[in-house]
Design a protein around this motif. Structure first.
Motif, short mmCIF file in Angstrom:
data_model
loop_
_atom_site.label_atom_id
_atom_site.label_comp_id
_atom_site.label_asym_id
_atom_site.label_seq_id
_atom_site.Cartn_x
_atom_site.Cartn_y
_atom_site.Cartn_z
N LEU A 1 9.97 5.83 -4.47
CA LEU A 1 10.55 6.83 -5.37
C LEU A 1 11.38 6.16 -6.46
CD1 LEU A 1 11.11 9.88 -5.94
CD2 LEU A 1 13.13 9.62 -4.48
N THR A 2 12.20 5.18 -6.07
CA THR A 2 13.05 4.52 -7.06
C THR A 2 12.25 3.66 -8.02
OG1 THR A 2 13.41 2.66 -5.52
CG2 THR A 2 15.00 4.49 -5.47
N VAL A 3 11.13 3.12 -7.58
CA VAL A 3 10.33 2.27 -8.46
C VAL A 3 9.50 3.11 -9.43
CG1 VAL A 3 8.44 0.59 -8.54
CG2 VAL A 3 10.27 0.34 -6.85
N MET A 4 8.73 4.03 -8.92
CA MET A 4 7.75 4.75 -9.75
C MET A 4 8.37 5.96 -10.44
SD MET A 4 4.35 4.39 -10.24
CE MET A 4 2.95 5.33 -10.83
N ARG A 5 9.00 6.81 -9.69
CA ARG A 5 9.54 8.04 -10.27
C ARG A 5 10.67 7.73 -11.26
NH1 ARG A 5 8.74 13.89 -9.36
NH2 ARG A 5 10.48 14.85 -10.45
N THR A 6 11.54 6.79 -10.92
CA THR A 6 12.62 6.43 -11.82
C THR A 6 12.10 5.82 -13.11
OG1 THR A 6 14.06 6.03 -9.92
CG2 THR A 6 14.76 5.12 -12.03
N GLY B 1 0.81 -1.21 0.00
CA GLY B 1 0.00 0.00 0.00
C GLY B 1 0.84 1.26 0.00
N GLY B 2 1.96 1.24 0.76
CA GLY B 2 2.85 2.39 0.76
C GLY B 2 3.48 2.64 -0.60
N LEU B 3 3.82 1.55 -1.29
CA LEU B 3 4.37 1.69 -2.65
C LEU B 3 3.38 2.37 -3.57
CD1 LEU B 3 6.39 1.08 -4.93
CD2 LEU B 3 5.34 -1.19 -5.12
N ILE B 4 2.12 2.02 -3.45
CA ILE B 4 1.10 2.61 -4.33
C ILE B 4 0.93 4.09 -4.04
CG2 ILE B 4 -1.34 2.56 -4.94
CD1 ILE B 4 -1.30 -0.46 -4.36
N VAL B 5 0.77 4.42 -2.77
CA VAL B 5 0.49 5.82 -2.41
C VAL B 5 1.72 6.70 -2.65
CG1 VAL B 5 -0.13 7.37 -0.53
CG2 VAL B 5 -1.26 5.15 -0.75
N PHE B 6 2.84 6.32 -2.07
CA PHE B 6 4.03 7.15 -2.19
C PHE B 6 4.57 7.16 -3.62
CE2 PHE B 6 4.12 6.31 2.40
CZ PHE B 6 4.25 7.61 2.87
N GLY B 7 4.52 6.00 -4.30
CA GLY B 7 4.99 5.96 -5.68
C GLY B 7 4.18 6.86 -6.60
#
Length: 449
Positions: free
Chosen positions: A177-182, A120-126
Protein backbone atom coordinates in the motif's frame (compact mmCIF):
# COMPACT_ATOMS: atom_id res chain seq x y z
CA UNK A 1 20.58 8.50 -27.07
CA UNK A 2 21.15 12.25 -27.30
CA UNK A 3 17.73 12.64 -28.89
CA UNK A 4 16.09 10.87 -25.95
CA UNK A 5 18.00 13.09 -23.52
CA UNK A 6 16.74 16.21 -25.34
CA UNK A 7 13.19 14.87 -25.25
CA UNK A 8 13.54 14.24 -21.52
CA UNK A 9 14.73 17.80 -20.96
CA UNK A 10 11.81 19.17 -22.95
CA UNK A 11 9.32 17.53 -20.58
CA UNK A 12 7.85 19.46 -17.70
CA UNK A 13 9.08 18.61 -14.22
CA UNK A 14 5.75 16.99 -13.40
CA UNK A 15 6.08 14.74 -16.45
CA UNK A 16 9.63 13.84 -15.43
CA UNK A 17 8.51 12.97 -11.88
CA UNK A 18 5.64 10.92 -13.34
CA UNK A 19 8.03 8.95 -15.55
CA UNK A 20 10.52 8.40 -12.72
CA UNK A 21 7.79 7.22 -10.34
CA UNK A 22 6.37 4.79 -12.88
CA UNK A 23 9.83 3.46 -13.64
CA UNK A 24 10.54 2.95 -9.94
CA UNK A 25 7.25 1.16 -9.31
CA UNK A 26 7.88 -1.18 -12.22
CA UNK A 27 11.55 -1.82 -11.34
CA UNK A 28 11.26 -2.54 -7.59
CA UNK A 29 9.84 -6.11 -7.95
CA UNK A 30 12.72 -7.04 -10.28
CA UNK A 31 15.20 -6.44 -7.45
CA UNK A 32 14.09 -9.62 -5.66
CA UNK A 33 14.72 -12.19 -8.41
CA UNK A 34 17.89 -10.38 -9.49
CA UNK A 35 19.43 -10.36 -6.01
CA UNK A 36 18.13 -13.72 -4.73
CA UNK A 37 17.64 -15.75 -7.89
CA UNK A 38 21.05 -17.45 -7.81
CA UNK A 39 20.45 -18.92 -4.35
CA UNK A 40 17.15 -20.46 -5.48
CA UNK A 41 19.02 -22.74 -7.88
CA UNK A 42 20.68 -24.62 -5.02
CA UNK A 43 19.15 -27.84 -3.73
CA UNK A 44 16.27 -29.05 -5.88
CA UNK A 45 17.20 -27.28 -9.09
CA UNK A 46 13.95 -27.89 -11.01
CA UNK A 47 11.90 -26.25 -8.30
CA UNK A 48 14.40 -23.41 -8.00
CA UNK A 49 14.32 -22.75 -11.75
CA UNK A 50 10.53 -22.90 -11.68
CA UNK A 51 10.33 -20.37 -8.84
CA UNK A 52 12.74 -18.04 -10.59
CA UNK A 53 10.86 -18.37 -13.88
CA UNK A 54 7.49 -17.63 -12.31
CA UNK A 55 8.93 -14.62 -10.49
CA UNK A 56 10.51 -13.14 -13.63
CA UNK A 57 7.31 -13.64 -15.65
CA UNK A 58 5.30 -12.09 -12.84
CA UNK A 59 7.61 -9.03 -12.75
CA UNK A 60 7.42 -8.64 -16.52
CA UNK A 61 3.62 -8.78 -16.39
CA UNK A 62 3.73 -6.16 -13.64
CA UNK A 63 5.22 -3.56 -16.04
CA UNK A 64 2.00 -3.43 -18.06
CA UNK A 65 -0.26 -3.94 -15.05
CA UNK A 66 1.32 -1.12 -13.03
CA UNK A 67 1.00 1.33 -15.92
CA UNK A 68 -2.70 0.55 -16.32
CA UNK A 69 -3.34 0.69 -12.57
CA UNK A 70 -1.71 4.12 -12.31
CA UNK A 71 -3.68 5.35 -15.33
CA UNK A 72 -6.85 4.13 -13.65
CA UNK A 73 -6.02 5.96 -10.43
CA UNK A 74 -4.91 9.19 -12.14
CA UNK A 75 -7.18 9.49 -15.15
CA UNK A 76 -10.10 7.21 -14.24
CA UNK A 77 -9.30 4.80 -17.05
CA UNK A 78 -10.92 1.34 -16.99
CA UNK A 79 -9.60 -0.84 -14.18
CA UNK A 80 -7.35 -3.72 -15.40
CA UNK A 81 -9.17 -6.46 -13.49
CA UNK A 82 -8.14 -9.23 -15.90
CA UNK A 83 -4.52 -8.22 -15.57
CA UNK A 84 -4.88 -8.38 -11.80
CA UNK A 85 -6.42 -11.87 -12.10
CA UNK A 86 -3.42 -13.04 -14.14
CA UNK A 87 -1.09 -11.55 -11.55
CA UNK A 88 -2.99 -13.32 -8.71
CA UNK A 89 -2.77 -16.64 -10.56
CA UNK A 90 1.00 -16.25 -10.95
CA UNK A 91 1.29 -15.37 -7.27
CA UNK A 92 -0.70 -18.45 -6.23
CA UNK A 93 1.42 -20.62 -8.54
CA UNK A 94 4.57 -19.25 -6.91
CA UNK A 95 3.15 -20.01 -3.45
CA UNK A 96 2.34 -23.61 -4.43
CA UNK A 97 5.85 -24.19 -5.79
CA UNK A 98 7.25 -22.47 -2.71
CA UNK A 99 5.39 -24.89 -0.42
CA UNK A 100 6.55 -27.84 -2.54
CA UNK A 101 10.14 -26.62 -2.31
CA UNK A 102 9.89 -26.32 1.49
CA UNK A 103 8.52 -29.87 1.73
CA UNK A 104 11.25 -31.20 -0.53
CA UNK A 105 14.18 -29.35 1.04
CA UNK A 106 12.97 -28.46 4.51
CA UNK A 107 13.69 -24.98 5.74
CA UNK A 108 16.80 -24.55 3.58
CA UNK A 109 16.80 -21.27 1.65
CA UNK A 110 13.36 -20.44 3.00
CA UNK A 111 14.44 -16.86 3.61
CA UNK A 112 15.43 -16.43 -0.03
CA UNK A 113 12.19 -17.99 -1.23
CA UNK A 114 10.21 -15.79 1.15
CA UNK A 115 11.88 -12.68 -0.30
CA UNK A 116 10.79 -13.81 -3.77
CA UNK A 117 7.31 -14.43 -2.37
CA UNK A 118 7.28 -10.88 -1.04
CA UNK A 119 7.96 -9.56 -4.56
CA UNK A 120 4.86 -11.36 -5.82
CA UNK A 121 2.82 -10.00 -2.93
CA UNK A 122 4.00 -6.48 -3.73
CA UNK A 123 2.80 -6.85 -7.30
CA UNK A 124 -0.62 -8.28 -6.47
CA UNK A 125 -1.47 -6.25 -3.39
CA UNK A 126 0.13 -3.05 -4.73
CA UNK A 127 -1.86 -3.20 -7.94
CA UNK A 128 -5.05 -4.05 -6.07
CA UNK A 129 -4.56 -1.07 -3.73
CA UNK A 130 -4.92 1.40 -6.63
CA UNK A 131 -8.21 -0.11 -7.81
CA UNK A 132 -10.28 -0.05 -4.59
CA UNK A 133 -10.74 2.17 -1.55
CA UNK A 134 -8.33 1.76 1.35
CA UNK A 135 -10.84 0.30 3.87
CA UNK A 136 -11.84 -2.43 1.43
CA UNK A 137 -8.20 -3.08 0.60
CA UNK A 138 -7.26 -3.49 4.27
CA UNK A 139 -10.22 -5.83 4.79
CA UNK A 140 -9.06 -8.01 1.89
CA UNK A 141 -5.51 -8.07 3.28
CA UNK A 142 -6.79 -9.16 6.71
CA UNK A 143 -8.94 -11.87 5.13
CA UNK A 144 -5.98 -13.12 3.07
CA UNK A 145 -3.79 -13.26 6.19
CA UNK A 146 -6.43 -15.28 8.06
CA UNK A 147 -6.93 -17.62 5.10
CA UNK A 148 -3.22 -18.30 4.66
CA UNK A 149 -2.68 -18.80 8.41
CA UNK A 150 -5.59 -21.24 8.51
CA UNK A 151 -4.17 -23.14 5.55
CA UNK A 152 -0.85 -23.54 7.35
CA UNK A 153 -2.61 -25.02 10.39
CA UNK A 154 -4.71 -27.36 8.21
CA UNK A 155 -1.55 -28.57 6.49
CA UNK A 156 -0.12 -29.63 9.84
CA UNK A 157 1.86 -26.55 10.68
CA UNK A 158 2.35 -25.14 14.12
CA UNK A 159 0.41 -22.21 15.53
CA UNK A 160 3.55 -20.08 15.80
CA UNK A 161 4.36 -20.72 12.16
CA UNK A 162 0.81 -19.82 11.15
CA UNK A 163 1.04 -16.57 13.10
CA UNK A 164 4.37 -15.74 11.44
CA UNK A 165 2.92 -16.39 7.99
CA UNK A 166 -0.15 -14.26 8.81
CA UNK A 167 2.03 -11.42 10.07
CA UNK A 168 4.11 -11.69 6.91
CA UNK A 169 0.99 -11.33 4.78
CA UNK A 170 -0.17 -8.28 6.76
CA UNK A 171 3.25 -6.68 6.45
CA UNK A 172 3.30 -7.35 2.71
CA UNK A 173 -0.15 -5.80 2.30
CA UNK A 174 0.72 -2.64 4.24
CA UNK A 175 4.10 -2.30 2.52
CA UNK A 176 2.51 -2.71 -0.90
CA UNK A 177 0.00 0.00 0.00
CA UNK A 178 2.76 2.45 0.90
CA UNK A 179 4.72 1.70 -2.27
CA UNK A 180 2.03 1.63 -4.95
CA UNK A 181 -0.93 3.56 -3.60
CA UNK A 182 1.21 6.34 -2.11
CA UNK A 183 3.11 6.75 -5.37
CA UNK A 184 -0.17 7.05 -7.27
CA UNK A 185 -1.47 9.56 -4.74
CA UNK A 186 1.63 11.75 -5.04
CA UNK A 187 1.34 11.74 -8.83
CA UNK A 188 -2.33 12.71 -8.64
CA UNK A 189 -1.48 15.68 -6.40
CA UNK A 190 1.27 16.83 -8.78
CA UNK A 191 -0.96 16.62 -11.84
CA UNK A 192 -3.76 18.46 -10.04
CA UNK A 193 -1.33 21.26 -9.16
CA UNK A 194 -0.15 21.43 -12.77
CA UNK A 195 -3.72 21.63 -14.01
CA UNK A 196 -4.56 24.32 -11.45
CA UNK A 197 -1.49 26.31 -12.44
CA UNK A 198 -2.51 26.34 -16.10
CA UNK A 199 -6.12 27.13 -15.26
CA UNK A 200 -5.03 29.99 -12.99
CA UNK A 201 -3.06 31.63 -15.80
CA UNK A 202 -5.96 31.30 -18.24
CA UNK A 203 -8.43 32.56 -15.66
CA UNK A 204 -6.31 35.62 -14.95
CA UNK A 205 -6.25 36.47 -18.66
CA UNK A 206 -10.01 35.98 -18.91
CA UNK A 207 -10.67 38.10 -15.82
CA UNK A 208 -8.55 40.95 -17.14
CA UNK A 209 -10.32 40.86 -20.50
CA UNK A 210 -13.63 40.94 -18.68
CA UNK A 211 -12.50 43.89 -16.57
CA UNK A 212 -11.38 45.83 -19.60
CA UNK A 213 -14.58 45.09 -21.50
CA UNK A 214 -16.59 46.22 -18.47
CA UNK A 215 -14.61 49.48 -18.27
CA UNK A 216 -15.11 50.12 -21.96
CA UNK A 217 -18.83 49.45 -21.64
CA UNK A 218 -19.12 51.83 -18.70
CA UNK A 219 -17.28 54.56 -20.60
CA UNK A 220 -18.80 54.14 -24.05
CA UNK A 221 -22.25 52.69 -23.42
CA UNK A 222 -24.01 55.82 -22.17
CA UNK A 223 -22.23 58.21 -24.54
CA UNK A 224 -22.97 56.11 -27.62
CA UNK A 225 -26.63 55.82 -26.64
CA UNK A 226 -26.88 59.63 -26.25
CA UNK A 227 -25.03 60.19 -29.55
CA UNK A 228 -27.45 57.88 -31.33
CA UNK A 229 -30.49 59.67 -29.90
CA UNK A 230 -29.18 63.16 -30.61
CA UNK A 231 -28.13 62.19 -34.14
CA UNK A 232 -31.66 60.89 -34.82
CA UNK A 233 -33.11 64.10 -33.37
CA UNK A 234 -30.76 66.21 -35.51
CA UNK A 235 -31.89 64.34 -38.64
CA UNK A 236 -35.54 65.00 -37.85
CA UNK A 237 -34.85 68.68 -37.13
CA UNK A 238 -32.85 69.01 -40.33
CA UNK A 239 -35.72 67.50 -42.34
CA UNK A 240 -38.00 70.19 -40.89
CA UNK A 241 -35.47 72.90 -41.65
CA UNK A 242 -35.02 73.79 -38.00
CA UNK A 243 -31.74 75.55 -37.08
CA UNK A 244 -31.75 73.57 -33.81
CA UNK A 245 -30.28 70.67 -35.80
CA UNK A 246 -26.91 72.44 -35.75
CA UNK A 247 -27.04 72.66 -31.97
CA UNK A 248 -27.78 68.96 -31.71
CA UNK A 249 -24.90 68.06 -34.05
CA UNK A 250 -22.57 70.29 -32.03
CA UNK A 251 -23.66 68.37 -28.94
CA UNK A 252 -22.97 65.10 -30.77
CA UNK A 253 -19.49 66.36 -31.65
CA UNK A 254 -18.81 67.30 -28.02
CA UNK A 255 -19.95 63.88 -26.79
CA UNK A 256 -17.74 62.16 -29.36
CA UNK A 257 -14.74 64.17 -28.22
CA UNK A 258 -15.48 63.41 -24.58
CA UNK A 259 -15.78 59.72 -25.42
CA UNK A 260 -12.45 59.81 -27.22
CA UNK A 261 -10.79 61.43 -24.21
CA UNK A 262 -12.30 58.93 -21.78
CA UNK A 263 -11.21 56.01 -23.91
CA UNK A 264 -7.67 57.39 -23.93
CA UNK A 265 -7.75 57.62 -20.14
CA UNK A 266 -8.99 54.06 -19.81
CA UNK A 267 -6.37 52.73 -22.22
CA UNK A 268 -3.58 54.71 -20.60
CA UNK A 269 -4.51 53.49 -17.12
CA UNK A 270 -4.80 49.95 -18.41
CA UNK A 271 -1.41 49.97 -20.06
CA UNK A 272 0.57 51.73 -17.32
CA UNK A 273 2.27 49.55 -14.71
CA UNK A 274 4.47 50.11 -11.68
CA UNK A 275 7.91 48.53 -11.81
CA UNK A 276 8.32 47.97 -8.07
CA UNK A 277 4.91 46.38 -7.84
CA UNK A 278 5.68 44.07 -10.75
CA UNK A 279 9.03 43.02 -9.23
CA UNK A 280 7.38 42.12 -5.94
CA UNK A 281 4.56 40.36 -7.77
CA UNK A 282 7.02 38.40 -9.93
CA UNK A 283 8.85 37.15 -6.85
CA UNK A 284 5.61 36.09 -5.18
CA UNK A 285 4.18 34.33 -8.23
CA UNK A 286 7.41 32.51 -9.09
CA UNK A 287 7.99 31.46 -5.48
CA UNK A 288 4.45 30.10 -5.30
CA UNK A 289 5.21 28.02 -8.41
CA UNK A 290 8.30 26.53 -6.76
CA UNK A 291 10.78 28.66 -8.71
CA UNK A 292 13.57 30.32 -6.77
CA UNK A 293 13.47 34.03 -7.64
CA UNK A 294 16.26 36.49 -6.84
CA UNK A 295 15.69 40.21 -7.45
CA UNK A 296 18.62 42.63 -7.40
CA UNK A 297 17.28 46.17 -7.73
CA UNK A 298 20.21 48.55 -7.52
CA UNK A 299 18.74 51.40 -9.58
CA UNK A 300 19.23 53.66 -6.60
CA UNK A 301 16.69 56.29 -7.63
CA UNK A 302 13.17 56.67 -8.89
CA UNK A 303 12.75 56.20 -12.63
CA UNK A 304 10.53 58.34 -14.88
CA UNK A 305 6.97 57.00 -15.07
CA UNK A 306 7.16 55.99 -18.78
CA UNK A 307 10.39 54.07 -18.15
CA UNK A 308 8.89 52.32 -15.13
CA UNK A 309 5.79 51.38 -17.07
CA UNK A 310 7.77 49.97 -20.00
CA UNK A 311 10.12 47.94 -17.81
CA UNK A 312 7.20 46.75 -15.69
CA UNK A 313 5.64 45.30 -18.84
CA UNK A 314 8.90 43.49 -19.57
CA UNK A 315 8.86 41.94 -16.08
CA UNK A 316 5.18 41.05 -16.44
CA UNK A 317 5.59 39.39 -19.85
CA UNK A 318 8.78 37.53 -18.95
CA UNK A 319 7.40 36.29 -15.61
CA UNK A 320 4.33 34.85 -17.26
CA UNK A 321 6.44 33.21 -19.93
CA UNK A 322 8.49 31.47 -17.24
CA UNK A 323 5.29 30.22 -15.61
CA UNK A 324 3.55 29.04 -18.75
CA UNK A 325 6.29 27.95 -21.14
CA UNK A 326 9.49 27.32 -19.19
CA UNK A 327 10.52 24.58 -16.81
CA UNK A 328 12.69 26.76 -14.62
CA UNK A 329 14.11 26.11 -11.19
CA UNK A 330 15.72 29.52 -10.77
CA UNK A 331 15.00 33.00 -12.06
CA UNK A 332 17.02 36.18 -11.52
CA UNK A 333 16.10 39.83 -12.16
CA UNK A 334 18.72 42.57 -12.12
CA UNK A 335 18.00 46.29 -12.35
CA UNK A 336 20.80 48.81 -13.00
CA UNK A 337 21.40 52.40 -14.12
CA UNK A 338 24.19 52.35 -16.72
CA UNK A 339 25.22 55.50 -18.61
CA UNK A 340 21.94 57.31 -17.91
CA UNK A 341 19.94 54.32 -19.06
CA UNK A 342 17.82 51.86 -17.08
CA UNK A 343 18.90 48.28 -17.80
CA UNK A 344 16.72 45.34 -16.78
CA UNK A 345 18.06 41.79 -17.15
CA UNK A 346 15.82 38.79 -16.45
CA UNK A 347 17.06 35.23 -16.96
CA UNK A 348 15.95 31.72 -16.08
CA UNK A 349 17.25 28.18 -16.47
CA UNK A 350 14.12 26.67 -17.99
CA UNK A 351 14.72 26.87 -21.74
CA UNK A 352 13.87 23.70 -23.66
CA UNK A 353 14.31 22.53 -27.25
CA UNK A 354 10.83 21.89 -28.60
CA UNK A 355 10.99 22.76 -32.23
CA UNK A 356 13.32 24.27 -34.81
CA UNK A 357 13.82 27.89 -33.93
CA UNK A 358 12.58 27.45 -30.38
CA UNK A 359 13.92 29.94 -27.95
CA UNK A 360 14.74 32.54 -30.59
CA UNK A 361 12.50 35.10 -29.02
CA UNK A 362 10.33 35.75 -32.07
CA UNK A 363 6.94 35.79 -30.38
CA UNK A 364 4.35 38.50 -30.77
CA UNK A 365 4.70 39.39 -27.08
CA UNK A 366 8.32 40.37 -27.70
CA UNK A 367 7.31 42.37 -30.76
CA UNK A 368 4.79 44.33 -28.70
CA UNK A 369 7.39 45.07 -26.05
CA UNK A 370 9.83 46.21 -28.72
CA UNK A 371 7.24 48.69 -29.99
CA UNK A 372 6.72 50.02 -26.48
CA UNK A 373 10.44 50.46 -25.85
CA UNK A 374 11.05 51.96 -29.29
CA UNK A 375 8.79 54.85 -28.32
CA UNK A 376 11.26 55.63 -25.51
CA UNK A 377 14.37 55.05 -27.60
CA UNK A 378 15.02 51.75 -25.83
CA UNK A 379 15.85 48.24 -26.97
CA UNK A 380 15.04 44.69 -25.90
CA UNK A 381 16.84 41.46 -26.73
CA UNK A 382 16.07 37.82 -25.94
CA UNK A 383 18.75 35.19 -26.32
CA UNK A 384 19.83 31.78 -25.13
CA UNK A 385 22.84 31.57 -22.85
CA UNK A 386 24.38 28.14 -22.73
CA UNK A 387 22.40 24.93 -22.68
CA UNK A 388 19.41 25.98 -20.55
CA UNK A 389 19.73 29.66 -19.68
CA UNK A 390 17.55 32.24 -21.39
CA UNK A 391 18.01 35.99 -20.93
CA UNK A 392 15.83 38.99 -21.69
CA UNK A 393 17.62 42.37 -21.60
CA UNK A 394 15.72 45.66 -21.80
CA UNK A 395 17.47 49.04 -21.92
CA UNK A 396 15.66 52.38 -21.82
CA UNK A 397 17.35 55.83 -21.79
CA UNK A 398 16.16 57.96 -18.90
CA UNK A 399 16.14 61.05 -21.13
CA UNK A 400 13.73 59.34 -23.53
CA UNK A 401 11.32 58.69 -20.68
CA UNK A 402 11.41 62.31 -19.56
CA UNK A 403 10.80 63.57 -23.10
CA UNK A 404 7.91 61.20 -23.65
CA UNK A 405 6.32 62.26 -20.37
CA UNK A 406 6.49 65.91 -21.39
CA UNK A 407 5.05 65.15 -24.83
CA UNK A 408 2.24 63.11 -23.34
CA UNK A 409 1.43 65.78 -20.80
CA UNK A 410 1.35 68.36 -23.59
CA UNK A 411 -1.21 66.82 -25.96
CA UNK A 412 -2.83 64.13 -23.80
CA UNK A 413 -2.52 61.48 -26.51
CA UNK A 414 -1.22 57.99 -26.43
CA UNK A 415 2.22 57.77 -28.13
CA UNK A 416 2.31 56.16 -31.50
CA UNK A 417 4.95 53.63 -30.58
CA UNK A 418 2.98 52.39 -27.62
CA UNK A 419 0.24 50.97 -29.80
CA UNK A 420 -3.36 51.98 -29.99
CA UNK A 421 -4.87 48.66 -29.01
CA UNK A 422 -5.42 47.91 -25.35
CA UNK A 423 -3.80 44.55 -25.76
CA UNK A 424 -1.18 45.55 -28.32
CA UNK A 425 2.02 45.28 -26.35
CA UNK A 426 0.54 42.80 -24.00
CA UNK A 427 -0.56 40.35 -26.61
CA UNK A 428 0.98 36.97 -26.06
CA UNK A 429 1.38 33.90 -28.09
CA UNK A 430 -2.05 32.52 -28.83
CA UNK A 431 -3.92 34.88 -26.54
CA UNK A 432 -4.56 37.90 -28.71
CA UNK A 433 -6.19 39.92 -26.02
CA UNK A 434 -5.86 41.82 -22.79
CA UNK A 435 -3.07 41.13 -20.34
CA UNK A 436 -3.65 40.69 -16.62
CA UNK A 437 -1.78 42.71 -14.01
CA UNK A 438 0.58 39.90 -13.12
CA UNK A 439 -0.21 37.12 -15.53
CA UNK A 440 0.51 38.11 -19.10
CA UNK A 441 1.43 36.04 -22.07
CA UNK A 442 4.84 34.80 -23.07
CA UNK A 443 7.81 36.66 -24.46
CA UNK A 444 9.11 34.80 -27.47
CA UNK A 445 9.04 31.03 -27.78
CA UNK A 446 10.88 28.00 -26.61
CA UNK A 447 9.79 27.96 -23.03
CA UNK A 448 12.05 30.69 -21.72
CA UNK A 449 11.59 34.24 -20.69
Amino acid sequence: MSKRVREWRSWSRVAQVDFYTRLTVCAVPFLFPLTNGAQLLNGSRPLGWLLLGISVVHCAHHVTLARRCLDHYLWKRPAPWWGLVVSAVLFLAFMCVFVAKVWAEGLSYITTSAMMLQAGGLIVFGSFSTLVRIPRYLAVCAAAAVLVSGSVILMGGQLLGALVVGAFMVFTGVWSLTVMRTSAWILSVLWELETARTAQARLAVAEERLRFSRDMHDVMGRNLAVIALKSELAVQLAQRGSPAALEQMAEVQRLAQDSQREVREVVRGYREADLRTELVGARGVLSAAGIECRIDDAAGRELPAPVQSALAWVVREATTNVLRHADAGRCAVRMRIVDDAAVLVMENDGVADRSPGAGTGSGSGLAGLRERLDALGGTITAERRGAKMFRVTAEVPLAGGEALRRDTAGDGSVPEGGGSSPGGAGEGVGDGGGVPPRVATGVGHGGAA
